[in-house]
Design a protein around this motif. Structure first.
Motif, PDB file in Angstrom:
ATOM      1  N   ILE A 263       0.837  -1.206   0.000  1.00 14.70           N
ATOM      2  CA  ILE A 263       0.000   0.000   0.000  1.00 14.70           C
ATOM      3  C   ILE A 263       0.871   1.254   0.000  1.00 14.70           C
ATOM      4  N   PRO A 264       0.809   2.067  -1.052  1.00 13.92           N
ATOM      5  CA  PRO A 264       1.609   3.303  -1.095  1.00 13.92           C
ATOM      6  C   PRO A 264       1.209   4.253   0.037  1.00 13.92           C
ATOM      7  N   THR A 265       2.163   5.062   0.459  1.00 13.29           N
ATOM      8  CA  THR A 265       1.893   6.033   1.525  1.00 13.29           C
ATOM      9  C   THR A 265       1.802   7.463   0.992  1.00 13.29           C
ATOM     10  N   HIS A 266       2.304   7.690  -0.224  1.00  7.35           N
ATOM     11  CA  HIS A 266       2.261   9.026  -0.831  1.00  7.35           C
ATOM     12  C   HIS A 266       1.680   8.909  -2.234  1.00  7.35           C
ATOM     13  N   PHE A 267       0.938   9.963  -2.642  1.00 10.21           N
ATOM     14  CA  PHE A 267       0.257   9.917  -3.924  1.00 10.21           C
ATOM     15  C   PHE A 267       0.435  11.239  -4.659  1.00 10.21           C
ATOM     16  N   ALA A 268       0.628  11.140  -5.964  1.00  9.15           N
ATOM     17  CA  ALA A 268       0.812  12.329  -6.791  1.00  9.15           C
ATOM     18  C   ALA A 268      -0.515  12.907  -7.265  1.00  9.15           C
ATOM     19  N   GLN A 269      -1.547  12.067  -7.319  1.00 10.76           N
ATOM     20  CA  GLN A 269      -2.849  12.522  -7.821  1.00 10.76           C
ATOM     21  C   GLN A 269      -3.961  12.022  -6.912  1.00 10.76           C
ATOM     22  N   ASN A 358      -0.553   7.289  -8.445  1.00 17.68           N
ATOM     23  CA  ASN A 358       0.779   7.832  -8.704  1.00 17.68           C
ATOM     24  C   ASN A 358       1.123   7.798 -10.186  1.00 17.68           C
ATOM     25  N   ALA A 359       0.724   6.710 -10.867  1.00 19.20           N
ATOM     26  CA  ALA A 359       1.022   6.568 -12.293  1.00 19.20           C
ATOM     27  C   ALA A 359       0.063   5.549 -12.890  1.00 19.20           C
ATOM     28  N   SER A 360       0.063   5.473 -14.208  1.00 22.83           N
ATOM     29  CA  SER A 360      -0.865   4.568 -14.891  1.00 22.83           C
ATOM     30  C   SER A 360      -0.493   3.100 -14.729  1.00 22.83           C
ATOM     31  N   ASP A 361       0.700   2.829 -14.208  1.00 23.21           N
ATOM     32  CA  ASP A 361       1.136   1.435 -14.060  1.00 23.21           C
ATOM     33  C   ASP A 361       1.456   1.066 -12.618  1.00 23.21           C
ATOM     34  N   THR A 362       0.989   1.879 -11.659  1.00 28.55           N
ATOM     35  CA  THR A 362       1.202   1.573 -10.242  1.00 28.55           C
ATOM     36  C   THR A 362      -0.149   1.464  -9.539  1.00 28.55           C
ATOM     37  N   PRO A 363      -0.198   0.798  -8.389  1.00 30.29           N
ATOM     38  CA  PRO A 363      -1.488   0.574  -7.723  1.00 30.29           C
ATOM     39  C   PRO A 363      -2.225   1.865  -7.405  1.00 30.29           C
ATOM     40  N   ALA A 364      -3.545   1.823  -7.505  1.00 25.26           N
ATOM     41  CA  ALA A 364      -4.413   2.921  -7.092  1.00 25.26           C
ATOM     42  C   ALA A 364      -5.157   2.491  -5.835  1.00 25.26           C
ATOM     43  N   ILE A 365      -5.577   3.475  -5.067  1.00 21.97           N
ATOM     44  CA  ILE A 365      -6.280   3.215  -3.803  1.00 21.97           C
ATOM     45  C   ILE A 365      -7.659   3.855  -3.850  1.00 21.97           C
ATOM     46  N   THR A 376      -9.363   0.253   3.117  1.00 25.68           N
ATOM     47  CA  THR A 376      -8.470   0.531   1.989  1.00 25.68           C
ATOM     48  C   THR A 376      -8.675  -0.524   0.925  1.00 25.68           C
ATOM     49  N   TYR A 377      -8.894  -0.067  -0.295  1.00 23.32           N
ATOM     50  CA  TYR A 377      -9.067  -0.990  -1.417  1.00 23.32           C
ATOM     51  C   TYR A 377      -8.028  -0.648  -2.470  1.00 23.32           C
ATOM     52  N   LEU A 378      -7.057  -1.522  -2.622  1.00 21.75           N
ATOM     53  CA  LEU A 378      -5.988  -1.343  -3.615  1.00 21.75           C
ATOM     54  C   LEU A 378      -6.358  -2.114  -4.871  1.00 21.75           C
ATOM     55  N   ILE A 379      -6.188  -1.469  -6.009  1.00 19.88           N
ATOM     56  CA  ILE A 379      -6.509  -2.130  -7.277  1.00 19.88           C
ATOM     57  C   ILE A 379      -5.401  -1.852  -8.287  1.00 19.88           C
ATOM     58  N   MET A 380      -4.961  -2.899  -8.937  1.00 19.30           N
ATOM     59  CA  MET A 380      -3.915  -2.760  -9.950  1.00 19.30           C
ATOM     60  C   MET A 380      -4.525  -2.255 -11.251  1.00 19.30           C
ATOM     61  N   PRO A 381      -3.907  -1.261 -11.899  1.00 12.51           N
ATOM     62  CA  PRO A 381      -4.434  -0.774 -13.175  1.00 12.51           C
ATOM     63  C   PRO A 381      -4.162  -1.756 -14.296  1.00 12.51           C
TER      64      PRO A 381
END
Length: 386
Positions: A263-269, A358-365, A376-381
């Protein structure tokens, strides 16, 4: 065996127990249920067990003679369901021809029985760690995670839900390798126990099969209880006890993935939006996405503050929707499996949610906007070609 009991209570108990009766048993006895009448307790116990999942229901009965017998589950259940609930049922064992006799005010039925000693014994957890769980919290935890577990038996440890205990906190986790659902319940454990060896539930965990926990969630939801759920478990076996029911299940062997590190801790978007509006838009677009590969594309930027959702079903058609959102970050273009998105959105309790990327190829939350994010729901793009 000779007893009187309520048709209503017996029918309800049989419905519970039948969930643990094997539909395609490896041995014929697993098509049966076990009836145990106890004169001392004034109780009739009914057990179903398929060697992996076991369910026991107890109901009050006026027992004249104690006894135990195995009966065909489906046949016995169908007979009981058709009988009137106006008067108690009489059930007795006709020892002369290995049959039980069921008497109601309108008729008599006889069913061939099987010696009870052939029926496999329901596992008993000895010297297990005792834990008391808040019933409503456990139901919430299971509903929020069961859907995300794997159906692939080759990934056995992922075919279950991981229960992590730490003091009063219960964390329910499930993943199939493409998505991850985590619900943290800060007061899910009402009593963290210690077993005879002095082992406590502090930072202790167990992984149980999804099928067993689906039945547990179904039973608890169908018969709500204000009482705590008692969980006893040790290596290889777990037992849930509440009201007049008991559910036993094997545990899954293996080391559960270190999901916290995923689970990422920082997000760009970040996209903040209305959950229901997103569900409605996705369900409309999914009509076409489902005809092809189930993929939907998200495009968003801070200038328009619109989330554009689209799909292209080759040789069939295309669809697009837009939703007003609050967007922060660099322009975003990312694609997901639409069903995975909908599964996660439907278990989030809050109406305003966030999608963090964070990016189109990294997990989204996917999570709630609230400061305290318990789910928390993590989904792979999905990678797509432009």
């Amino acid at each position: 065996m000779k007893l009187l009991c309520s048709q209503t209570e017996l029918h309800k108990s049989l419905q519970f127990v039948s969930r643990a009766v094997a539909t395609r048993p490896t041995i014929p006895i697993l098509n049966n249920i076990l009836l145990n009448a106890d004169a001392r307790k004034g109780q009739l116990s009914i057990i179903g067990f398929d060697l992996s999942l076991g369910i026991q229901a107890n109901l009050p009965a006026s027992v004249e003679e104690s006894g135990t017998v195995a009966l065909p589950s489906r046949l016995f259940g169908e007979i009981i369901s058709k009988l009137s609930d106006e008067t108690p049922l009489s059930i007795s064992n006709l020892n002369s021809n290995n049959q039980i006799e069921i008497n109601s005010f309108s008729g008599t039925y006889q069913v061939s029985s099987i010696p009870a000693d052939i029926f496999p014994k329901l596992p008993v957890v000895e010297n297990g760690i005792p834990i008391r769980l808040e019933a409503e919290s456990l139901i919430r935890g299971l509903r929020a995670t069961l859907f995300a577990s794997s159906n692939d038996e080759a990934k056995q440890i992922l075919t279950g839900v991981h229960l992590q205990f730490n003091g009063q906190e219960l964390e329910c986790v499930a993943t199939d390798g493409h998505r991850l659902a985590v619900l943290r319940l800060t007061h899910g454990v009402t009593d963290a126990g210690v077993n005879e060896s002095g082992v406590t539930t502090e930072n202790y965990a167990v992984t149980l099969p999804t099928r067993s926990l689906k039945e547990l969630e179904r039973l608890l939801s169908g018969c709500p209880s204000k009482e705590d759920i008692k969980l006893l478990y040790n290596e290889g076996q777990a037992m849930f006890i509440w009201s007049n029911q008991t559910l036993t299940s094997r545990t899954l062997e293996g080391i559960y993935p270190s999901y916290q590190n995923l689970i990422p801790t920082h997000f760009a978007q970040s996209i903040t939006l209305d959950r229901k509006a997103l569900i409605v838009a996705l369900e409309r677009v999914a009509v076409l996405a489902g005809k092809s590969n189930n993929i939907v594309k998200f495009i968003c930027d801070s200038e328009s503050n619109k989330l554009y959702i689209s799909t292209d079903a080759q040789d069939i058609g295309s669809a697009s929707e837009s939703i007003t959102v609050d967007f922060n970050g660099a322009p975003l273009q990312i694609a997901f499996n639409v069903q995975y998105l909908l599964d996660g959105l439907k278990v989030i309790a809050d109406e305003i949610i966030q999608i963090l990327c964070n990016a189109s190829d990294t997990p989204a939350i996917l999570t709630s906007q609230a400061e305290v994010r318990n789910f928390t729901y993590l989904i792979m793009p999905v990678q797509i070609r432009d």
